[in-house]
Design a protein around this motif. Structure first.
Motif, PDB file in Angstrom:
ATOM      1  N   GLY A  94      41.673  34.268  52.216  1.00 54.17           N
ATOM      2  CA  GLY A  94      41.363  34.208  50.788  1.00 54.17           C
ATOM      3  C   GLY A  94      42.639  34.101  49.986  1.00 54.17           C
TER       4      GLY A  94
ATOM      5  N   LEU B 277      42.116  33.937  43.081  1.00 56.59           N
ATOM      6  CA  LEU B 277      41.279  32.876  42.506  1.00 56.59           C
ATOM      7  C   LEU B 277      41.422  32.881  40.987  1.00 56.59           C
ATOM      8  CD1 LEU B 277      37.977  33.182  44.595  1.00 56.59           C
ATOM      9  CD2 LEU B 277      39.984  31.746  45.017  1.00 56.59           C
TER      10      LEU B 277
ATOM     11  N   THR C 156      40.499  32.214  36.999  1.00 58.67           N
ATOM     12  CA  THR C 156      39.256  32.246  36.221  1.00 58.67           C
ATOM     13  C   THR C 156      38.924  30.865  35.665  1.00 58.67           C
ATOM     14  OG1 THR C 156      40.542  32.928  34.281  1.00 58.67           O
ATOM     15  CG2 THR C 156      39.523  34.667  35.608  1.00 58.67           C
TER      16      THR C 156
ATOM     17  N   HIS D 138      48.708  39.070  52.800  1.00 56.14           N
ATOM     18  CA  HIS D 138      48.021  38.064  51.993  1.00 56.14           C
ATOM     19  C   HIS D 138      48.962  36.877  51.811  1.00 56.14           C
ATOM     20  CE1 HIS D 138      45.456  41.404  49.863  1.00 56.14           C
ATOM     21  NE2 HIS D 138      45.297  41.377  51.162  1.00 56.14           N
TER      22      HIS D 138
ATOM     23  N   GLY E 288      40.349  47.530  43.195  1.00 59.51           N
ATOM     24  CA  GLY E 288      39.239  46.586  43.281  1.00 59.51           C
ATOM     25  C   GLY E 288      38.035  47.200  43.959  1.00 59.51           C
TER      26      GLY E 288
ATOM     27  N   ILE F 120      34.319  42.112  52.164  1.00 54.42           N
ATOM     28  CA  ILE F 120      34.695  41.221  51.069  1.00 54.42           C
ATOM     29  C   ILE F 120      35.258  42.086  49.954  1.00 54.42           C
ATOM     30  CG2 ILE F 120      33.883  39.566  49.350  1.00 54.42           C
ATOM     31  CD1 ILE F 120      31.670  38.770  51.279  1.00 54.42           C
ATOM     32  N   SER F 121      36.407  41.686  49.417  1.00 53.87           N
ATOM     33  CA  SER F 121      37.037  42.478  48.357  1.00 53.87           C
ATOM     34  C   SER F 121      37.380  41.591  47.165  1.00 53.87           C
ATOM     35  CB  SER F 121      38.302  43.166  48.879  1.00 53.87           C
ATOM     36  OG  SER F 121      39.270  42.207  49.294  1.00 53.87           O
ATOM     37  N   ARG F 122      37.386  42.214  45.996  1.00 52.16           N
ATOM     38  CA  ARG F 122      37.718  41.512  44.752  1.00 52.16           C
ATOM     39  C   ARG F 122      38.463  42.491  43.850  1.00 52.16           C
ATOM     40  NH1 ARG F 122      37.576  36.391  41.914  1.00 52.16           N
ATOM     41  NH2 ARG F 122      37.187  36.815  39.717  1.00 52.16           N
ATOM     42  N   SER F 123      39.626  42.079  43.338  1.00 51.75           N
ATOM     43  CA  SER F 123      40.417  42.952  42.492  1.00 51.75           C
ATOM     44  C   SER F 123      39.805  43.045  41.095  1.00 51.75           C
ATOM     45  CB  SER F 123      41.851  42.452  42.397  1.00 51.75           C
ATOM     46  OG  SER F 123      41.902  41.171  41.796  1.00 51.75           O
TER      47      SER F 123
ATOM     48  N   PHE G 151      42.525  36.558  40.350  1.00 56.61           N
ATOM     49  CA  PHE G 151      42.060  37.813  40.915  1.00 56.61           C
ATOM     50  C   PHE G 151      41.992  37.699  42.438  1.00 56.61           C
ATOM     51  CE2 PHE G 151      40.703  37.594  36.588  1.00 56.61           C
ATOM     52  CZ  PHE G 151      40.788  38.895  36.114  1.00 56.61           C
ATOM     53  N   ASN G 152      42.659  38.603  43.118  1.00 56.88           N
ATOM     54  CA  ASN G 152      42.653  38.591  44.576  1.00 56.88           C
ATOM     55  C   ASN G 152      41.228  38.729  45.102  1.00 56.88           C
ATOM     56  OD1 ASN G 152      45.245  38.119  45.518  1.00 56.88           O
ATOM     57  ND2 ASN G 152      45.892  40.251  45.271  1.00 56.88           N
ATOM     58  N   THR G 153      40.818  37.757  45.906  1.00 52.11           N
ATOM     59  CA  THR G 153      39.480  37.744  46.498  1.00 52.11           C
ATOM     60  C   THR G 153      39.624  37.407  47.974  1.00 52.11           C
ATOM     61  OG1 THR G 153      38.594  36.932  44.391  1.00 52.11           O
ATOM     62  CG2 THR G 153      37.159  36.781  46.322  1.00 52.11           C
TER      63      THR G 153
END
Length: 232
Positions: free
Chosen positions: A25, A28, A30, A69, A173, A192-195, A216-218
């Protein structure tokens, strides 16, 4: 933090697990940036976790992981400009344009601390909860090549950059996932992670002469987890 984890692991060895897997990942945006692209790398993820029963189905499962990452990226954009020319000893400015070619890559080393609640359905487990990641090293570096006009009349301009100091050093996150047993004490775990907050600290890129970008880190993580059973 390490002393705290070690003391808990000693007291709860029967619920101690080790895990290793891969991340895929990246940050990402916006909004889609025109003429830009990114290619995530496969990063490593390894560490330890333990489980504290809260009820028949629920347990608290914090962990401590090293996580890599990474992403390679590029962007091309064209802007109008004015260039100074000298003709017959007279200088003046004429309209022109320049094209910038940006190439770079991120390699970011994190210590991840997931603070997950586990819900068991038979041997199958659902994972959900917040996480905290601490950035401990890495780079966000590359090169910019600027071509004036169609090139050739004025030498290309080259400049190196490293945006590492603009990256947020502590990230929070949300993480969700599952754990499925596959053989005895071995299971496969996916998350699955999202900041919650943008990768870059607000205002840092603009202070370095660049436009602010909200990303945003995804990440998707999958790996093997081995539960260590003690004789207690």
């Amino acid at each position: 933090m390490l002393i705290f984890f070690c003391s808990l692991l000693v007291g709860n060895a029967q619920n101690f697990s080790i895990g290793a897997g891969i991340n895929f990942g990246g940050p990402l945006p916006t909004q889609v940036v025109e003429n830009s692209e990114g290619k995530p790398i496969v990063g490593q993820n390894l560490g330890v976790s333990y489980s504290i029963p809260l009820s028949k189905r629920f347990s608290f499962s914090p962990g401590l992981y090293y996580s890599l990452h990474g992403v390679d990226y590029s962007q091309t954009f064209t802007r109008d400009t004015l260039i100074t020319v000298v003709i017959n000893n007279q200088s003046g400015q004429v309209p022109s344009f320049y094209t910038a070619y940006v190439t770079g890559g991120m390699r970011l080393h994190y210590i991840d601390i997931p603070l997950l609640v586990t819900y068991s359905i038979g041997k199958f487990k659902l994972l959900f909860g917040p996480y905290v990641s601490v950035l401990v090293g890495g780079k966000d570096a590359g090169n910019v090549r600027v071509v004036i006009g169609n090139g050739g009349f004025i030498d290309d301009f080259h400049d190196d950059f490293n945006n590492f100091n603009a990256i947020r050093k502590v990230e929070q996150g949300l993480m969700i996932g599952s754990n499925i047993p596959i053989y005895k004490n071995l299971s496969i775990e996916s998350r699955i992670s999202r900041s919650f907050f943008s990768l870059y600290t607000p205002g840092k890129l603009s202070s370095m002469g660049q436009g602010d970008s909200k990303m945003f880190n995804t990440f998707f993580n999958v790996g093997l987890v081995y539960k260590i059973i003690s004789n207690k």
